[in-house]
Design an enzyme around this catalytic site. Structure first.
Site, PDB file in Angstrom:
ATOM      1  CG  LEU A  93      -1.904  -1.175   1.258  1.00  0.00           C
ATOM      2  CD1 LEU A  93      -2.516  -1.334   2.644  1.00  0.00           C
ATOM      3  CD2 LEU A  93      -2.983  -0.970   0.205  1.00  0.00           C
ATOM      4  CG  HIS A 109       5.409 -10.072   7.996  1.00  0.00           C
ATOM      5  ND1 HIS A 109       5.304  -9.972   6.615  1.00  0.00           N
ATOM      6  CD2 HIS A 109       6.671 -10.491   8.246  1.00  0.00           C
ATOM      7  CE1 HIS A 109       6.454 -10.305   6.065  1.00  0.00           C
ATOM      8  NE2 HIS A 109       7.299 -10.628   7.031  1.00  0.00           N
TER       9      HIS A 109
HETATM   10  C1  GAR Z   1      -0.573 -15.638   6.424  1.00  0.00           C
HETATM   11  O1  GAR Z   1       0.473 -16.506   6.772  1.00  0.00           O
HETATM   12  C2  GAR Z   1      -0.149 -14.197   6.636  1.00  0.00           C
HETATM   13  O2  GAR Z   1       0.685 -14.020   7.738  1.00  0.00           O
HETATM   14  C3  GAR Z   1       0.591 -13.919   5.357  1.00  0.00           C
HETATM   15  O3  GAR Z   1      -0.152 -14.550   4.361  1.00  0.00           O
HETATM   16  C4  GAR Z   1      -0.825 -15.672   4.916  1.00  0.00           C
HETATM   17  C5  GAR Z   1      -2.292 -15.545   4.591  1.00  0.00           C
HETATM   18  O4  GAR Z   1      -2.989 -16.692   4.956  1.00  0.00           O
HETATM   19  N1  GAR Z   1       0.725 -12.524   5.133  1.00  0.00           N
HETATM   20  C6  GAR Z   1       1.767 -11.977   4.512  1.00  0.00           C
HETATM   21  O5  GAR Z   1       2.678 -12.628   4.056  1.00  0.00           O
HETATM   22  C7  GAR Z   1       1.712 -10.464   4.397  1.00  0.00           C
HETATM   23  N2  GAR Z   1       2.986  -9.967   4.041  1.00  0.00           N
HETATM   24  P1  GAR Z   1      -4.572 -16.643   5.101  1.00  0.00           P
HETATM   25  O6  GAR Z   1      -5.111 -16.082   3.786  1.00  0.00           O
HETATM   26  O7  GAR Z   1      -4.957 -18.067   5.289  1.00  0.00           O
HETATM   27  O8  GAR Z   1      -4.905 -15.776   6.264  1.00  0.00           O
END
Ligand code: GAR
Length: 208
Positions: A93, A109
């Site tokens: 963003l 994260h």
């Molecule tokens: C999660 O592990 C979250 O921490 C990560 O994506 C995944 C989403 O899983 N986020 C990032 O990497 C943001 N930089 P979900 O769709 O099952 O919640």
């Protein structure tokens, strides 16, 4: 009653944990909408099943990042959210967007920030020979994955871990700390002292 908008890009397991905690713990809040930048995000289906409004702002339909950010901001603003929760939202963003919702945006994260900002966090933790890994809930600022830390969860890295097994172990913890952090936020229990986020109730901001 606070209004929450949740941003997703995919599976939506963190979305699910937030929606369930909001209902089960009777937060003084409602999930006003779930917004996805991907039309095929599985989390949208879950939101619809729960009767939550869903909106798609497809980043592929915009020529520039700024145009996408502006459309996303307008869509979100129409719900007048008090809190914007990024739950597996995989777009960066821009500064204007972050400024518009400053202090109201939180993210989860999958690493122990400030280590491993960006992508492929588990693969990089394994490559670095880390003995612990984890996840972080933080306020979003203009600097990607760098905002004030609200809560962190730590898990062991086991000798035979793969990226998948480690991701699974971390994800199970994400589902605990994100609702925990958001519950504090909806109850106005967070404050910043000497640059560090504190909880008025004195609860632990970590999970081991
Ligand atoms: C999660 O592990 C979250 O921490 C990560 O994506 C995944 C989403 O899983 N986020 C990032 O990497 C943001 N930089 P979900 O769709 O099952 O919640």
């Amino acid at each position: 009653m606070k209004s929450i908008v949740i941003l997703i890009s995919g599976r939506g397991s963190n979305l699910r944990s937030l929606v369930q905690a909001c209902a089960a713990q009777a937060w003084p809040a409602r999930i006003a909408a779930v917004v996805s930048n991907r039309p095929d995000a599985a989390g949208l289906e879950f939101a619809r099943e729960c009767g939550i409004a869903t909106r798609i702002v497809n980043h592929r339909e915009f020529a520039t990042r700024e145009a996408f950010d502006a459309a996303l901001a307008e869509t979100i603003a129409s719900y007048a959210p008090d809190i914007l929760a990024l739950a597996g939202f995989m777009r960066i963003l821009g500064a204007d967007f972050v400024r518009r919702f400053a202090g109201r945006i939180v993210n989860i994260h999958p690493s122990l920030l400030p280590a491993f900002t960006g992508l492929h966090t588990h693969q990089r933790a394994l490559q670095a020979g880390c003995k612990v890994a984890g996840a972080t809930v933080h306020f979003v600022t203009h600097e990607v994955d760098h905002g004030p830390i609200i809560a962190q969860a730590v898990v062991p890295v086991l000798p035979d871990d793969t990226e998948e097994t480690l991701a699974q172990r971390v994800l199970a913890r994400e589902h605990l700390i994100y609702p925990m952090a958001l519950a504090w936020l909806v109850r106005d229990a967070l404050y910043i002292e000497n640059g560090s986020v504190r909880v008025a109730t004195g609860e632990a901001q970590w999970l081991l």
